[in-house]
Design an enzyme around this catalytic site. Structure first.
Site, PDB file in Angstrom:
ATOM      1  N   GLU C   9       0.870  -1.192   0.000  1.00 19.56           N
ATOM      2  CA  GLU C   9       0.000   0.000   0.000  1.00 19.56           C
ATOM      3  C   GLU C   9       0.897   1.229   0.000  1.00 19.56           C
ATOM      4  OE1 GLU C   9      -3.251   0.243   2.930  1.00 19.56           O
ATOM      5  OE2 GLU C   9      -3.065   2.429   2.738  1.00 19.56           O
ATOM      6  N   HIS C  11       2.096   4.684  -1.977  1.00 16.45           N
ATOM      7  CA  HIS C  11       1.382   5.628  -2.843  1.00 16.45           C
ATOM      8  C   HIS C  11       2.294   6.584  -3.596  1.00 16.45           C
ATOM      9  CE1 HIS C  11      -2.143   4.035  -0.984  1.00 16.45           C
ATOM     10  NE2 HIS C  11      -1.793   4.445   0.215  1.00 16.45           N
ATOM     11  N   HIS C 176      -9.119   0.692  -0.649  1.00 16.17           N
ATOM     12  CA  HIS C 176      -8.397   1.677   0.159  1.00 16.17           C
ATOM     13  C   HIS C 176      -9.400   2.673   0.739  1.00 16.17           C
ATOM     14  CE1 HIS C 176      -5.697   5.090   0.979  1.00 16.17           C
ATOM     15  NE2 HIS C 176      -4.751   4.172   1.083  1.00 16.17           N
ATOM     16  N   ASP C 297       2.204   1.912   3.896  1.00 14.82           N
ATOM     17  CA  ASP C 297       1.365   3.084   3.632  1.00 14.82           C
ATOM     18  C   ASP C 297       2.264   4.308   3.449  1.00 14.82           C
ATOM     19  OD1 ASP C 297      -0.873   4.546   3.089  1.00 14.82           O
ATOM     20  OD2 ASP C 297      -1.867   4.189   4.994  1.00 14.82           O
TER      21      ASP C 297
END
Ligand SMILES: [Zn+2]
Ligand SMILES: [Zn+2]
Ligand SMILES: [Zn+2]
Ligand SMILES: [Zn+2]
Lengths: 334, 334, 334, 334
Positions: C9, C11, C176, C297
């Site tokens: 995850e 980004h 998400h 994340d």
């Protein structure tokens, strides 16, 4: 800010005895062998055991241990063959400890050494230690020499008077490891790393505890509190299986309750030398947060590791506070 | 609907041998004593051990066990003093088992008995059992008599050829309990309830496993798979402490990895006779869901209890499926 | 040595878009508000989102992340009101990401952005991303604008064709978080700290997941794999209660299995932004070690914290290896 | 023999009100919709809510519940729009409950209903209930109508006087679920099974609890004790992540301690309607065994399931005793 802590399985040795061993390589080797450790590990330990004022207090300060309950290091009095010697040694150790506690009344408390070679003398000494010296319990290092070349575990009938004194005084007994006798090491033969804390200590002490339970001791003395180190010496994870198999083959059954009930009524465990999240979780799920207490096993285990581990262990703040010190305050009246 | 299961520590005995014991109270007493059980417990067990067609299959049907890997009940071949006898007994037991597997190919599989009194013969018999009889591994009941009144654990050098065969065949070895020798029961003396499954079995087998690890066996044979019953015989909860103390006192260190790594690479545990949620959680957090496998320990433990327990244990469906049978299918190629 | 890891995850944002926001305090404030974060937190994040070569790779190197699956940062395409714009933006984001993956084929993989404003276009773009660009799945940030001022969750019938494409391609969909709409914040009104990752994200995404399950999606598409971040957005600890209450009040029941079964068959969870031992243990006991996967994340959460936490978490080495990367290799064919 | 238990989230309704609803299908439908349940589920519940002497006591007897703390069933007073009506209804409900407690002083205790529509009246009524009627705390069903068509959560400033009374009296407040308002159900739209206990109740009540914590309520009233049902409404498993993200984006930070600390100082959780081993373990590892208390949620949940579950849950006997009744005795002075 991390919680301050009370530590319970913290050891000392008469500095003269420590110096004596350090001066004699044969003695050091013999003592190391006896405890299942290596001389190079034991050498610095001996220095720390004999120190009360210097490194011990500064280590406690540095890692937030407000109070340590001290005890004569294993095997203590248990393997002394002469009864009179044992009685004298116990008394000397207790007096030396009492003096240190008097010097540092906020930082140290004491567990009595007892010469179970003479159970009546042991009871009497425990009464003196609690009544006169202000000690908070007794530390026993496993089975005790009986003076005739044999030895006895604490479920032996000869110790009834000792347990009466324990019950009467309302103080806990800390059952500390001692290695299995050299004649009884079939399964660990050829593996010196299995003699001591790595493995044998736990087996021996857990077995001793089961003897006490299965003997009915805690039915005769329902208020007696036993303290086990090392998060229970491996017993907590085995409670179900031991109870199940015991129910299938109860032999000379003499007990009234189940193992989980005895652990709820009569047994506490400390974290000494076992800073494992998984073992702690197992203890919380079998013994319960009211009966788990912080300890280091100083100077054998590392104080920084012990304290930072508890500060970060995956448990509730409620249990963390009780383990760090709340349970000890209640159990020992600190 | 509950998951069907594969069970791995399921025992048999030649029905003639079972009948022989049942007909002779002295033999029954001796065998009961040897296994740490009471004769009144052992009597019905003996009948069930010798049965393959009747109660065994209907019990499996009733509680959803699709397949059981059978093994000669403990102590099996391990305590036979005569080497030739041991070899013959192992072969007979394997042939008898093979016949039952042939009769019920969907329901039974076999673990080989091996006469480690003669390691080369044991290796050869294992090759025959896997290659010709279709067995899926070996079952060893602890230390083995060496024919000279002594005995040896599986880390003894004499067994190198046996381990070579194990590695070569790619089949697991199930290390099953055997009581400590009568000469080595200092800590359990006077407590017959501590000899067998209630306590002594676990201590003995866990210690044996540590011998194997600390001997470097799994470094020499990195693919070898050991299977332990009873959710790991108490070892999983002790891994951290044993590793920590070993690192402090490594003595004759001969190993390359940590205990948790050996448990991830070389060791599986089964649920035989240990239907404890807490012990299962401990196993999941130390051994991992890929290496926990269902077993009953039939007929010593209760099949209904074993199966309903797993069906309701507080674990994920993913792990439940793997424990019930998925891991066994992968490990044993079922 | 710590295990190397695969992170899922992680980004990015088109560096031009990031620069655009950073240059305009109003835009920064609006975007911060929308995501439930503070501008002073978001400002450095924006720089990191737009970087592929510099800090991202050196952070991965430093903390042992061998491969990161990248995705357009939330809310991505989901809140774009114009369908044509949404389609173009998804395509542009995917092309930009594909270029980065081509530059660092060993270090980066991609999740497709999809303009669910036009479900057929989303399906087509997913096919292009997987088939031509080599992406390993899709990332959807919650409910999607429908172009008429409304929005739709992924259980809406309009998305049947999209799920067909997902099932057909055999790639996971990562669900998400997106905040609840401003018109729907009764319980968090006046508490801006509850809008985003602190609380509201988990509620919104967990509820979305339950919609998917209760709609029967996973019965119609039994092979579809959903990935949830943050150790399951709070769902794992609630599975029992939700199932129990659903069984008491099943309303328009359209599903065939239980929640724990859907979690075993169709759902994975990652550790993104939730480096909690207790939440991990809860996930292991409800979702299982095969379905827990490492993630950071990045750049919203701290890579050092994420990696050192997993390295020391109180779990088996077997599960640690699977969580660190083994499960990702299997699920995404890496 | 199983432990007897004290149950805390056990509901009643004036039997006349229950009969009234049962006689009117429209009312039954409306009330069912409002609570997120189906009319066919609610119909028998209504009969049980209005009964004090017959099935309630025999169910308690049968499953070993020695004492139940009763409370007016949700939504209680909270949604009454007229302030005078609310005050009268609360008073009537408390008087009716007091009469039942007088009739069965060993079996029933009471939680006060309070008309927070008028905070001063609520404080006064709480003082009357505790001081004159012997009640042991208050039960509040979420946000309360403010009489102007709006509503307010318990962190609203208007409730300062109410909290002063709570702190002054030293009694806990049980925060019970209420569904989100119909205008605020974006994420559950079209899924009636998500409105009530299955999902929405937990979200709403957990969010309400976070409002209280983040408002600084427990810093202003450090002795106040909040009780949450359903093993904490999903909060315990999320504490780490919520704290971590709050630390990253603290917005208008007004609090002094961490979430785990507030759970150790100010929050208790009960087992009402959540008989899950995994959720219980999560609660033990985050809230701690001193702050978990048994409850059924009678008559909405099943008493047999609740009691047999706790009797067999994988926890220590020490914690089991505290959860069964020991904690309630301490917290409520029973
Ligand atoms: Zn010690
Ligand atoms: Zn067996
Ligand atoms: Zn994210
Ligand atoms: Zn309720």
């Amino acid at each position: 800010m991390p919680l301050t802590k009370i530590a319970l399985e913290e050891h000392f040795l008469d500095p003269r005895a420590a110096a004596d061993v350090l001066a004699d390589p044969d003695k050091l080797q013999r003592l190391s062998d006896g405890g299942g450790v290596m001389p190079e590990y034991y050498r610095p330990i001996l220095g720390l055991l004999g120190d009360f004022d210097d490194q011990r207090l500064s280590t406690m300060d540095k890692f937030g241990i407000e109070c340590a309950v001290l005890s004569l290091t294993a095997p203590g009095i248990q393997l002394v063959e002469g009864t009179a010697d044992a009685i004298a040694m116990a008394r000397d150790a207790n007096d030396l400890l009492a003096e240190q506690v008097r010097k540092h009344p906020d930082r140290y408390r004491g567990f009595a050494s007892v010469a179970l070679q003479d159970p009546a003398a042991a009871a009497e000494e425990l009464r003196r230690c609690v009544g006169e010296l202000g000690f908070v319990g007794a530390m026993v290092n496993g089975y005790t020499a009986t003076g005739d070349g044999g030895d006895a575990y604490l479920d032996d009938e000869r110790f009834t008077g000792f347990w009466e004194a324990v019950a009467d005084l309302g103080v806990p007994v800390y059952l500390h490891p001692r290695p299995a006798p050299p004649t009884d090491r079939h399964a660990i033969a050829g593996h010196p790393q299995l003699v001591g804390a790595t493995w044998g200590f736990g087996v021996e002490t857990a077995t001793h505890t089961l003897r006490l339970i299965f003997s009915g001791l805690f039915d005769r003395f329902p208020g007696v509190q036993l303290v086990l180190g090392h998060l229970g010496e491996g017993l907590p994870a085995q409670l179900w299986r031991t109870q199940y198999c015991y129910d299938l083959n109860p032999f000379d059954k003499r007990i009234e309750k189940t193992l989980p009930e005895y652990f709820a009524d009569n047994i506490h465990v400390t974290t000494s030398g076992n800073f494992s999240d998984q073992a702690l979780i197992t203890a919380l799920l079998t013994v319960g947060g009211d009966r788990v207490l912080f300890s280091v096993d100083y100077p054998y285990a590392d104080t920084e590791l012990a304290t930072t581990w508890l500060d970060r262990a995956p448990i509730s703040e409620s249990d963390r506070r009780k383990i760090a010190g709340g349970n000890a305050r209640r159990l020992f009246g600190l």
